[in-house]
Design a protein around this motif. Structure first.
Motif, mmCIF file in Angstrom:
data_model
loop_
_atom_site.group_PDB
_atom_site.id
_atom_site.type_symbol
_atom_site.label_atom_id
_atom_site.label_comp_id
_atom_site.label_asym_id
_atom_site.label_seq_id
_atom_site.Cartn_x
_atom_site.Cartn_y
_atom_site.Cartn_z
ATOM 1 N N ILE A 149 13.568 74.814 -85.151
ATOM 2 C CA ILE A 149 14.802 74.018 -85.052
ATOM 3 C C ILE A 149 14.711 73.086 -83.858
ATOM 4 O O ILE A 149 15.020 71.885 -83.958
ATOM 5 C CB ILE A 149 16.042 74.927 -84.946
ATOM 6 C CG1 ILE A 149 16.321 75.610 -86.279
ATOM 7 C CG2 ILE A 149 17.267 74.130 -84.496
ATOM 8 C CD1 ILE A 149 17.393 76.689 -86.217
ATOM 9 N N ASN A 150 14.279 73.616 -82.721
ATOM 10 C CA ASN A 150 14.163 72.799 -81.511
ATOM 11 C C ASN A 150 13.112 71.704 -81.665
ATOM 12 O O ASN A 150 13.319 70.562 -81.239
ATOM 13 C CB ASN A 150 13.861 73.674 -80.297
ATOM 14 C CG ASN A 150 15.057 74.475 -79.862
ATOM 15 O OD1 ASN A 150 16.194 74.061 -80.045
ATOM 16 N ND2 ASN A 150 14.805 75.637 -79.300
ATOM 17 N N PHE A 151 11.989 72.049 -82.286
ATOM 18 C CA PHE A 151 10.943 71.055 -82.519
ATOM 19 C C PHE A 151 11.474 69.911 -83.383
ATOM 20 O O PHE A 151 11.277 68.733 -83.061
ATOM 21 C CB PHE A 151 9.734 71.703 -83.194
ATOM 22 C CG PHE A 151 8.716 70.697 -83.663
ATOM 23 C CD1 PHE A 151 7.830 70.130 -82.769
ATOM 24 C CD2 PHE A 151 8.676 70.289 -84.997
ATOM 25 C CE1 PHE A 151 6.902 69.172 -83.190
ATOM 26 C CE2 PHE A 151 7.761 69.349 -85.429
ATOM 27 C CZ PHE A 151 6.868 68.784 -84.526
ATOM 28 N N LEU A 152 12.147 70.265 -84.477
ATOM 29 C CA LEU A 152 12.670 69.229 -85.370
ATOM 30 C C LEU A 152 13.739 68.388 -84.686
ATOM 31 O O LEU A 152 13.829 67.178 -84.908
ATOM 32 C CB LEU A 152 13.217 69.864 -86.656
ATOM 33 C CG LEU A 152 12.161 70.459 -87.584
ATOM 34 C CD1 LEU A 152 12.826 71.248 -88.709
ATOM 35 C CD2 LEU A 152 11.251 69.391 -88.148
ATOM 36 N N TYR A 153 14.548 69.012 -83.842
ATOM 37 C CA TYR A 153 15.560 68.251 -83.102
ATOM 38 C C TYR A 153 14.900 67.207 -82.199
ATOM 39 O O TYR A 153 15.268 66.036 -82.210
ATOM 40 C CB TYR A 153 16.447 69.176 -82.261
ATOM 41 C CG TYR A 153 17.304 68.402 -81.300
ATOM 42 C CD1 TYR A 153 18.421 67.705 -81.754
ATOM 43 C CD2 TYR A 153 16.979 68.308 -79.955
ATOM 44 C CE1 TYR A 153 19.195 66.959 -80.885
ATOM 45 C CE2 TYR A 153 17.739 67.572 -79.083
ATOM 46 C CZ TYR A 153 18.854 66.891 -79.549
ATOM 47 O OH TYR A 153 19.606 66.136 -78.680
ATOM 48 N N HIS A 154 13.917 67.649 -81.423
ATOM 49 C CA HIS A 154 13.252 66.725 -80.500
ATOM 50 C C HIS A 154 12.497 65.635 -81.265
ATOM 51 O O HIS A 154 12.509 64.471 -80.849
ATOM 52 C CB HIS A 154 12.316 67.471 -79.552
ATOM 53 C CG HIS A 154 13.054 68.319 -78.566
ATOM 54 N ND1 HIS A 154 13.827 67.805 -77.558
ATOM 55 C CD2 HIS A 154 13.165 69.668 -78.445
ATOM 56 C CE1 HIS A 154 14.376 68.764 -76.860
ATOM 57 N NE2 HIS A 154 13.990 69.924 -77.382
#
Length: 64
Positions: free
Chosen positions: A10-15
């Motif tokens: 989730i964090n990777f896709l957000y960034h």
């Protein structure tokens, strides 16, 4: 899927969305992962609420 890996993804896709944007497939994955995350959190919260017992402080007895 392991919860920690879900958070990392989730964090990777957000960034990635902030820097270069996401493909349609990645946007769909992001939505699915967020839904999964929310469902897990809600389930855990409900489980904790279900375990709460009211205590009568005057008599120190549990009430249902």
């Amino acid at each position: 899927m392991e919860f920690k890996k879900v958070l990392e993804r989730i964090n990777f896709l957000y960034h990635k969305s902030q820097n270069e944007g996401l493909t349609e497939e990645e946007k769909k994955e992001q939505q699915e992962l967020r839904r999964y995350y929310i469902d897990v959190i809600k389930g855990n919260f409900k489980m904790h609420l279900d375990k709460i017992e009211k205590v009568d402080t005057k008599t120190s007895k549990y009430k249902n």
